[in-house]
Design a protein around this motif. Structure first.
Motif, short mmCIF file in Angstrom:
data_model
loop_
_atom_site.label_atom_id
_atom_site.label_comp_id
_atom_site.label_asym_id
_atom_site.label_seq_id
_atom_site.Cartn_x
_atom_site.Cartn_y
_atom_site.Cartn_z
N VAL A 1 6.30 3.14 -4.76
CA VAL A 1 6.77 3.52 -3.41
C VAL A 1 5.65 3.36 -2.39
CG1 VAL A 1 7.58 5.47 -2.01
CG2 VAL A 1 8.55 5.09 -4.27
N LEU A 2 4.45 3.77 -2.77
CA LEU A 2 3.30 3.64 -1.85
C LEU A 2 3.00 2.17 -1.56
CD1 LEU A 2 1.02 6.37 -3.46
CD2 LEU A 2 2.05 6.50 -1.17
N ALA A 3 3.09 1.35 -2.61
CA ALA A 3 2.81 -0.08 -2.42
C ALA A 3 3.81 -0.70 -1.45
CB ALA A 3 2.84 -0.80 -3.77
N ARG A 4 5.09 -0.35 -1.62
CA ARG A 4 6.11 -0.88 -0.70
C ARG A 4 5.89 -0.37 0.72
NH1 ARG A 4 9.69 0.07 -4.98
NH2 ARG A 4 10.47 2.01 -4.07
N ALA A 5 5.55 0.90 0.84
CA ALA A 5 5.31 1.48 2.17
C ALA A 5 4.13 0.79 2.84
CB ALA A 5 5.05 2.99 2.05
N GLY A 6 3.10 0.49 2.06
CA GLY A 6 1.93 -0.19 2.62
C GLY A 6 2.27 -1.59 3.11
N GLU A 7 3.15 -2.27 2.38
CA GLU A 7 3.54 -3.63 2.79
C GLU A 7 4.34 -3.61 4.09
OE1 GLU A 7 5.66 -5.06 -0.59
OE2 GLU A 7 3.86 -5.11 -1.84
N ARG A 8 5.15 -2.56 4.26
CA ARG A 8 6.01 -2.49 5.46
C ARG A 8 5.30 -1.88 6.66
NH1 ARG A 8 10.29 -0.69 1.78
NH2 ARG A 8 9.67 1.43 2.25
N GLU A 9 4.18 -1.23 6.43
CA GLU A 9 3.51 -0.46 7.47
C GLU A 9 3.07 -1.36 8.63
OE1 GLU A 9 2.78 3.07 7.65
OE2 GLU A 9 2.36 2.31 9.65
N THR A 10 3.30 -0.91 9.86
CA THR A 10 2.89 -1.70 11.03
C THR A 10 1.62 -1.17 11.67
OG1 THR A 10 4.28 -0.36 12.51
CG2 THR A 10 5.28 -2.36 11.56
N ASP A 11 1.19 0.05 11.34
CA ASP A 11 -0.03 0.61 11.91
C ASP A 11 -1.23 0.13 11.08
OD1 ASP A 11 -1.08 3.21 13.68
OD2 ASP A 11 -2.22 2.86 11.83
N PRO A 12 -2.21 -0.51 11.70
CA PRO A 12 -3.32 -1.07 10.90
C PRO A 12 -4.14 -0.02 10.16
CG PRO A 12 -3.64 -1.47 13.26
CD PRO A 12 -2.29 -0.87 13.12
N THR A 13 -4.37 1.14 10.78
CA THR A 13 -5.13 2.19 10.09
C THR A 13 -4.35 2.69 8.89
OG1 THR A 13 -6.19 2.87 12.16
CG2 THR A 13 -6.22 4.46 10.36
N ALA A 14 -3.06 2.93 9.08
CA ALA A 14 -2.25 3.42 7.96
C ALA A 14 -2.15 2.37 6.85
CB ALA A 14 -0.85 3.79 8.46
#
Lengths: 206, 290
Positions: free
Chosen positions: B30-43
């Motif tokens: 779930v974290l890996a998928r969230a990281g791929e979709r994330e648009t905030d560079p810091t996040a």
């Protein structure tokens, strides 16, 4: 776009002014850590009473990092460290920041408004470290430089560690008025009417 | 064949150690998928660090988080199971032995609630709850160490004839109050109904539900999706420094209630510590998750 600042302690005010919310920082040198509430009370009382502390925080870092130190005879070996929630120390942080002159404080979750005001007034920034980041952050550990108030358990002591590139940590409160926590909370509160309206619509659609 | 105390002791200690040195596989995904979709560079960078931290801990046998929390176990005993020795004591002994011998050694986190004295042991620790499962010959044990990062923000309130809107609004209020403080993204467990104590237990069981396990109740499934979308619109993001993903999941459970309806909301942080095993009546030990 955020930048990585690789800084060696102690730092001077001009280096702190370069830091903006969202920037990344790694620290090399001596950092002092403690997660003891009694430790913070004692530090703040020392400041108010004009009593010198056994460590000099001027230009350095005082961080809410929980640290395990293995002791074999007289040898102290730092094994790992990790941030904890800073807000529980908010009551004492203004005195610590104003009286002891660190340029960095940090942990996770930020500090209250009185502490943030003290940070801005004194040219000190708050760093957010990765909670659950112990394996990465602990790579920076080199040695225990000093350990004071050893009557406390390991993580409550006033511990100064030699670190090499501790981080990366995110600047979350800077000296220019930037405060990631305040702005995110305000933004979330401002979004709530729209979020609740969206929920009503989704319930109706469902 | 009865289940002996030595097995209980070994299994519960192993569950605790495993929960500290890795994150669950479903949570990592779930974290890996969230990281791929994330648009905030810091996040996005924070998600990469999270995965690196979790993978390093698993590979090198390190603690993901130095705060090893308060050990808690949920034990569900099949009514056909027989024991040939103490169970609660075996869990205590397993924890005590682990605390004395674990590598790396663990910090003292068990805290007297009034004097704040810290230790590796304390009254009623580990916290263990027991329940029964009719007509089976196994014991299911879930270990879920609990620390302050999320624990201090959990909440409960009793409503009178609440609407779905009332409940959803309350859940969002609790999440908003926590804001950036827990190590986001969190899993949110919501327990609705029953009695005061039961609602808290429902919430805890809900928060431990594996990712992707279907919610069979259409009313609850709708709440879960709406609340997850709503929380992720708040914008707190990974580690609370801003981003698209503040929650990995919202899991809701309910029990029949009365005019008064307690609603409990609990959280797990991004490392989502939970491990589970099944001890069969014939002595076999099966990993359930984590």
């Amino acid at each position: 776009m955020s930048r990585l600042h690789e800084l060696t302690l102690p730092v001077v005010p001009s280096q702190i002014r370069e830091l903006r919310v969202g920037d990344m920082v790694s620290l090399t040198g001596a950092v002092t850590v403690s997660i003891g509430i009694a430790t913070h009370q004692r530090m703040a009382e020392a400041v108010r009473g004009g009593i010198p502390l056994p460590v000099d925080l001027r230009g350095g870092a005082f961080l809410h990092l929980s640290t395990y130190v293995r002791e074999v005879g007289d040898v102290r070996e730092p094994l790992y460290l990790n941030p904890t929630t800073s807000t529980r120390y908010s009551a004492w942080m203004p005195d610590i920041v104003r009286g002891l002159g660190p340029r960095f404080v940090g942990g996770k979750g930020g500090l209250d408004e009185a502490s943030a005001t003290a940070l801005r007034a004194c040219g000190c920034v708050y760093l957010s470290f990765l909670g659950g980041g112990s394996p990465l952050l602990s790579r920076a550990l080199r040695a225990v430089r000093s350990s004071h108030w050893n009557e406390y358990i390991s993580q409550f002591r006033l511990l100064t560690l030699d670190v090499q590139a501790l981080g990366p940590a995110t600047v979350a409160i800077d000296v220019h008025g930037g405060n990631a926590y305040d702005s995110l909370r305000a933004r979330a509160q401002a979004r709530m009417p729209g979020i609740l309206e969206g929920l009503r619509g989704a319930r109706g659609a469902g | 064949m009865p289940i002996d105390s030595a097995t209980i002791k070994a299994v519960t200690a192993a569950l605790y150690e495993r929960s500290l040195k890795a994150i669950p596989a479903d949570t990592r995904a779930v974290l890996a998928r969230a990281g791929e979709r994330e648009t905030d560079p810091t996040a996005r960078r924070t998600f990469r660090l999270m995965l690196d931290s979790a993978d390093t801990a698993a590979r090198e046998g390190q603690l993901v988080c130095s705060d090893i929390g308060l050990p808690t176990y949920s034990v569900k005993v099949g009514t056909r199971v027989r024991f040939n020795g103490p169970v609660r004591q075996a869990i205590q002994d397993g924890f005590a032995e682990l605390a004395a011998t674990m590598n790396p050694p663990i910090l003292k986190m068990v805290t007297h609630p009034l004097t704040h004295e810290r230790s590796h042991a304390g009254k009623d620790v580990p916290i263990v709850s027991f329940d029964l499962i009719d007509d089976v010959d196994y014991v299911d044990i879930v270990c879920a160490p609990k620390a302050m990062g999320t624990g201090r923000w959990e909440a409960m309130e009793a409503f009178v004839y609440p609407t779905v809107e009332d409940v959803e609004r309350y859940v969002l209020d609790v999440v908003l109050r926590a804001g950036s403080q827990p190590c986001l993204p969190i899993v949110v467990g919501v327990g609705i109904g029953g009695t005061f104590d039961h609602a808290a237990r429902l919430a805890k069981e809900a928060v431990l539900r594996p990712h992707g396990e279907p919610q069979p109740d259409a009313l609850l499934a709708g709440m879960e999706q709406r609340l997850l979308d709503a929380i992720n619109q708040m914008g707190f993001g990974a580690m609370g420094t801003g981003g698209d993903c503040s929650a990995m999941a919202v899991n809701v459970a309910y029990s029949a209630s009365h005019g008064f309806v307690p609603v409990a909301v609990c959280f797990n942080c991004w490392i989502n510590r939970r491990t589970a095993a099944r001890i069969h009546g014939d002595g076999r030990v099966e990993t359930l998750y984590g």
